[in-house]
Design a protein around this motif. Structure first.
Motif, PDB file in Angstrom:
ATOM      1  N   GLU A   1      29.312  39.825  61.140  1.00  0.00           N
ATOM      2  CA  GLU A   1      28.155  40.706  61.081  1.00  0.00           C
ATOM      3  C   GLU A   1      28.491  42.120  60.622  1.00  0.00           C
ATOM      4  O   GLU A   1      27.668  42.793  60.023  1.00  0.00           O
ATOM      5  N   GLU A   2      29.724  42.542  60.889  1.00  0.00           N
ATOM      6  CA  GLU A   2      30.068  43.956  60.656  1.00  0.00           C
ATOM      7  C   GLU A   2      29.624  44.464  59.282  1.00  0.00           C
ATOM      8  O   GLU A   2      28.760  45.311  59.152  1.00  0.00           O
ATOM      9  N   GLU A   3      30.233  43.846  58.261  1.00  0.00           N
ATOM     10  CA  GLU A   3      30.003  44.352  56.925  1.00  0.00           C
ATOM     11  C   GLU A   3      28.913  43.506  56.293  1.00  0.00           C
ATOM     12  O   GLU A   3      28.903  42.302  56.427  1.00  0.00           O
ATOM     13  N   HIS A   4      28.029  44.114  55.576  1.00  0.00           N
ATOM     14  CA  HIS A   4      27.110  43.223  54.881  1.00  0.00           C
ATOM     15  C   HIS A   4      26.620  43.716  53.525  1.00  0.00           C
ATOM     16  O   HIS A   4      25.715  43.157  52.955  1.00  0.00           O
ATOM     17  N   ILE A   5      27.292  44.749  52.996  1.00  0.00           N
ATOM     18  CA  ILE A   5      26.998  45.129  51.617  1.00  0.00           C
ATOM     19  C   ILE A   5      28.273  44.944  50.799  1.00  0.00           C
ATOM     20  O   ILE A   5      29.314  45.485  51.160  1.00  0.00           O
ATOM     21  N   TYR A   6      28.181  44.162  49.779  1.00  0.00           N
ATOM     22  CA  TYR A   6      29.346  43.949  48.922  1.00  0.00           C
ATOM     23  C   TYR A   6      29.070  44.561  47.563  1.00  0.00           C
ATOM     24  O   TYR A   6      28.282  44.024  46.782  1.00  0.00           O
ATOM     25  N   LEU A   7      29.682  45.715  47.330  1.00  0.00           N
ATOM     26  CA  LEU A   7      29.446  46.459  46.109  1.00  0.00           C
ATOM     27  C   LEU A   7      30.470  46.048  45.066  1.00  0.00           C
ATOM     28  O   LEU A   7      31.672  46.134  45.305  1.00  0.00           O
ATOM     29  N   PHE A   8      30.002  45.607  43.930  1.00  0.00           N
ATOM     30  CA  PHE A   8      30.942  45.219  42.873  1.00  0.00           C
ATOM     31  C   PHE A   8      31.069  46.316  41.842  1.00  0.00           C
ATOM     32  O   PHE A   8      30.085  46.933  41.448  1.00  0.00           O
ATOM     33  N   GLN A   9      32.297  46.532  41.416  1.00  0.00           N
ATOM     34  CA  GLN A   9      32.539  47.604  40.470  1.00  0.00           C
ATOM     35  C   GLN A   9      32.260  47.135  39.048  1.00  0.00           C
ATOM     36  O   GLN A   9      32.695  46.065  38.639  1.00  0.00           O
ATOM     37  N   PRO A  10      31.545  47.960  38.303  1.00  0.00           N
ATOM     38  CA  PRO A  10      31.294  47.640  36.898  1.00  0.00           C
ATOM     39  C   PRO A  10      32.582  47.781  36.080  1.00  0.00           C
ATOM     40  O   PRO A  10      33.542  48.386  36.537  1.00  0.00           O
ATOM     41  N   VAL A  11      32.549  47.231  34.887  1.00  0.00           N
ATOM     42  CA  VAL A  11      33.732  47.237  34.025  1.00  0.00           C
ATOM     43  C   VAL A  11      33.357  47.821  32.674  1.00  0.00           C
ATOM     44  O   VAL A  11      32.406  47.376  32.038  1.00  0.00           O
ATOM     45  N   LEU A  12      34.114  48.814  32.243  1.00  0.00           N
ATOM     46  CA  LEU A  12      33.846  49.418  30.932  1.00  0.00           C
ATOM     47  C   LEU A  12      34.452  48.554  29.836  1.00  0.00           C
ATOM     48  O   LEU A  12      35.637  48.238  29.876  1.00  0.00           O
ATOM     49  N   ILE A  13      33.619  48.157  28.890  1.00  0.00           N
ATOM     50  CA  ILE A  13      34.131  47.434  27.727  1.00  0.00           C
ATOM     51  C   ILE A  13      33.938  48.343  26.525  1.00  0.00           C
ATOM     52  O   ILE A  13      32.812  48.571  26.076  1.00  0.00           O
ATOM     53  N   GLU A  14      35.046  48.855  26.043  1.00  0.00           N
ATOM     54  CA  GLU A  14      34.961  49.883  25.010  1.00  0.00           C
ATOM     55  C   GLU A  14      34.925  49.239  23.640  1.00  0.00           C
ATOM     56  O   GLU A  14      35.834  48.519  23.253  1.00  0.00           O
ATOM     57  N   ARG A  15      33.861  49.505  22.930  1.00  0.00           N
ATOM     58  CA  ARG A  15      33.786  48.994  21.558  1.00  0.00           C
ATOM     59  C   ARG A  15      33.465  50.169  20.640  1.00  0.00           C
ATOM     60  O   ARG A  15      34.074  51.225  20.811  1.00  0.00           O
ATOM     61  N   ASP A  16      32.570  50.032  19.709  1.00  0.00           N
ATOM     62  CA  ASP A  16      32.476  51.065  18.669  1.00  0.00           C
ATOM     63  C   ASP A  16      31.231  51.937  18.690  1.00  0.00           C
ATOM     64  O   ASP A  16      31.072  52.791  17.833  1.00  0.00           O
ATOM     65  N   SER A  17      30.355  51.753  19.642  1.00  0.00           N
ATOM     66  CA  SER A  17      29.087  52.476  19.547  1.00  0.00           C
ATOM     67  C   SER A  17      29.132  53.858  20.182  1.00  0.00           C
ATOM     68  O   SER A  17      28.148  54.577  20.182  1.00  0.00           O
ATOM     69  N   CYS A  18      30.294  54.205  20.731  1.00  0.00           N
ATOM     70  CA  CYS A  18      30.460  55.572  21.224  1.00  0.00           C
ATOM     71  C   CYS A  18      31.924  55.831  21.525  1.00  0.00           C
ATOM     72  O   CYS A  18      32.730  54.908  21.462  1.00  0.00           O
TER      73      CYS A  18
ATOM     74  N   ASP B   1      24.145  59.099  14.314  1.00  0.00           N
ATOM     75  CA  ASP B   1      22.912  59.782  14.725  1.00  0.00           C
ATOM     76  C   ASP B   1      22.879  59.985  16.236  1.00  0.00           C
ATOM     77  O   ASP B   1      22.531  61.048  16.719  1.00  0.00           O
ATOM     78  N   PHE B   2      23.184  58.964  16.960  1.00  0.00           N
ATOM     79  CA  PHE B   2      23.506  59.140  18.379  1.00  0.00           C
ATOM     80  C   PHE B   2      24.414  58.007  18.835  1.00  0.00           C
ATOM     81  O   PHE B   2      24.387  56.912  18.262  1.00  0.00           O
ATOM     82  N   ALA B   3      25.185  58.282  19.843  1.00  0.00           N
ATOM     83  CA  ALA B   3      26.048  57.253  20.411  1.00  0.00           C
ATOM     84  C   ALA B   3      25.228  56.421  21.397  1.00  0.00           C
ATOM     85  O   ALA B   3      24.180  56.867  21.871  1.00  0.00           O
ATOM     86  N   LEU B   4      25.714  55.219  21.704  1.00  0.00           N
ATOM     87  CA  LEU B   4      24.954  54.342  22.585  1.00  0.00           C
ATOM     88  C   LEU B   4      25.907  53.612  23.516  1.00  0.00           C
ATOM     89  O   LEU B   4      26.960  53.116  23.103  1.00  0.00           O
ATOM     90  N   ILE B   5      25.506  53.554  24.776  1.00  0.00           N
ATOM     91  CA  ILE B   5      26.270  52.743  25.728  1.00  0.00           C
ATOM     92  C   ILE B   5      25.274  52.040  26.629  1.00  0.00           C
ATOM     93  O   ILE B   5      24.227  52.606  26.972  1.00  0.00           O
ATOM     94  N   SER B   6      25.572  50.819  26.985  1.00  0.00           N
ATOM     95  CA  SER B   6      24.617  50.032  27.752  1.00  0.00           C
ATOM     96  C   SER B   6      25.205  49.630  29.091  1.00  0.00           C
ATOM     97  O   SER B   6      26.387  49.322  29.201  1.00  0.00           O
TER      98      SER B   6
END
Lengths: 331, 331
Positions: free
Chosen positions: A314-331, A267-272
DNA sequence: CTGTTAGCGCCTTCAC
DNA sequence: GTGAAGGCGCTAACAG
């Protein structure tokens, strides 16, 4: 209780307090074997344990940090706490965990309380409402690291998920799988990824991939209204895939799915965005874009302890973390 | 940092330290309005905050308790923590949370550490391995409350789920629904509800309800082996219902279900002891026997604070909480 | 090698 | 009504 003090041990061993102090701080370079042994026995005999409150008062350091989470019931928080604690433990630092409940007053009280307790630094999931307090901490150079949420224009190191990338990842995965009519649903309050930003990213992507450009596909409501919004969306527009902006939104969507006997991904695919404990168990197993919670917690702890030890960068102060795709069956 | 001390405020306000002390402890019965105001202004002006380490040293009380959980990643733990914190907060007590990881050495280190920090009392999910330590705390009259697990022959107040009743509840619900061939599956290590006890209760119930008497229906294995055990069970005996002894066992069972395309409750019915976040969302929704985690946490906190305040009631010291049946669709 | 002497910041009699 | 003095348990020079 443990009433035995250093003076007692000193008396028992027939030496002075300072010698005992040397001993417990392992500075026995210039100590005779015999007194060393006498002290050791005295300590064992009297069951002496140093009072760390007294030591902290003197040393002006408690070897303790505070962690203020937005809500300890969230899996993300517990994972972060867990990794902070593991890291601190390995460096003989202690952790006090508090629960601000996304409530600015509680947050303020806890920050004050922890500082009164002389904790050496703070990791905070900020509500974003106590700006003067945050600023005061910057000004007085108090070691703080923010987690999960960024406060604009504030020079406080922050450990964050790359939200933009997370949305991209989700959209692109859906596009690859051939879905075109993609909706993004999220609850209004959770996490500070501003609506304009979200809309901007989504529009960029939709035009890039030649998807329908229609703001109706972006739904952002209070949690309680999300289900009914989903109903409206589904009757008003063709939708073949939905992105849940976070775990709470996901739960609402899944509740709707259950009540309306919807079949995913037919009916529709889903990803979270955010993995959940039952992601793999749900039928179908849920494809998700996960946050690296443990890594983020560890990074925050590392940053904070560096600051505490005075290794400011002091230089750097934002630490961006990369998300991880976990592929299963909902799409 | 916050270097401003009571002496600074005293100098600024033109009074002595003790007067300031009176003020911050709200003992201004015999204080003139004018000095009161002067002090108030001085405090605000200098941004003074009392150092609670110094205060604790003097008062021999930190207004802080320690909580040592077996594993903070379990939902049960987080709910308990949450309610402990809420309760303590309302009484101006603070909470330090630690994670013993079911590791006796960690447990010992944390107990020592927290006592060194002079916390006023401890709530512990005990591993059960540090008997001498527990006994020493009893002997020295240190305020402690145990949670989730009971240690035999130890006079420490304990807040527990009535495990026996939980098993009964599950069996009787299944019997009512017409299921006869009931198996009980649990992982060997989790929670200290001794195997003999479990077997005894199960046997009592099976004979009471004229169910097949066969110890093969009681499976207790390490988590990793639980799935294969389930496979063996299903091929060797007729089974029409399974009780998962706890949430971890439940997850294993659900994994098996998924892999083997089993349909619940047609192929077998399922009931779990411990609710889970997705209980209502799973298809079919899972019937569970839930622990009243929030009530249990609150009770533990109440008991501990009573003890700390000296209101010992030695008579009773086991607080058994009744499980709650949440009826959904899996049986 | 070990002891003496000052505090750390606050609280608590007890005088004034 | 307010101040002076001593001490909580430990540490850190500096003597000896």
């Amino acid at each position: 209780m443990n009433k035995v003090t250093m003076a007692d041990v000193a008396a028992y061993a027939g030496v002075s307090k300072s010698t005992i102090s040397q001993y417990v701080n392992k500075r026995y370079k210039f100590m005779s074997e015999s007194t060393k042994i006498r002290i050791e026995e005295a300590i064992k005999e009297l069951n002496y344990r140093p009072n760390s409150v007294a030591r902290s008062l003197k040393q002006k350091s408690t070897f303790t940090i505070g962690v203020i989470v937005s809500n300890i019931l969230h899996a993300f928080s517990t994972q972060v706490i867990r990794s902070i604690e593991d890291y601190c433990n390995s460096l003989d630092f202690h952790v006090i965990v508090c629960n601000a409940d996304d409530n600015p007053e509680k947050e303020e009280r806890y920050i004050q309380m922890l500082r009164d307790k002389q904790v050496d630094g703070l990791i905070v999931f900020p509500t974003g409402e106590n700006l003067e307090l945050y600023e005061e901490m910057v000004k007085t150079n108090y070691p703080v690291v923010f987690l999960d949420r960024k406060i604009p224009d504030l020079k406080i190191s922050s450990v964050l998920l790359d939200n933009e990338q997370a949305v991209k990842m989700a959209v692109e995965h859906l596009v690859e799988k051939g879905y075109k009519k993609i909706a993004l649903m999220t609850n209004a309050l959770h996490r500070v990824f501003p609506r304009q930003e979200r809309v901007r990213v989504f529009k960029e992507l939709t035009s890039l991939h030649q998807l329908p450009i229609d703001e109706g596909y972006i739904v952002s409501r209070d949690l309680g209204q999300l289900k009914s919004s989903l109903g409206e969306l589904l009757t008003s527009k063709p939708v073949d895939a939905i992105i849940a902006g976070n775990d709470l939104a996901l739960l609402e969507i899944l509740n709707y799915v259950k009540e309306h006997h919807i079949v995913i991904p037919k009916d529709f695919a889903l990803i979270s965005i955010d993995d959940v404990s039952f992601g793999n168990l749900y039928n179908p197993a849920l494809t998700v874009v996960a946050q690296p919670a443990f890594e983020m917690g560890k990074k925050a702890a590392e940053l904070l302890l560096e600051k505490i030890k005075g290794d400011f960068k002091e230089e750097e102060h934002i630490y961006l973390f990369q998300p991880v795709l976990i592929e299963r069956d909902s799409c």
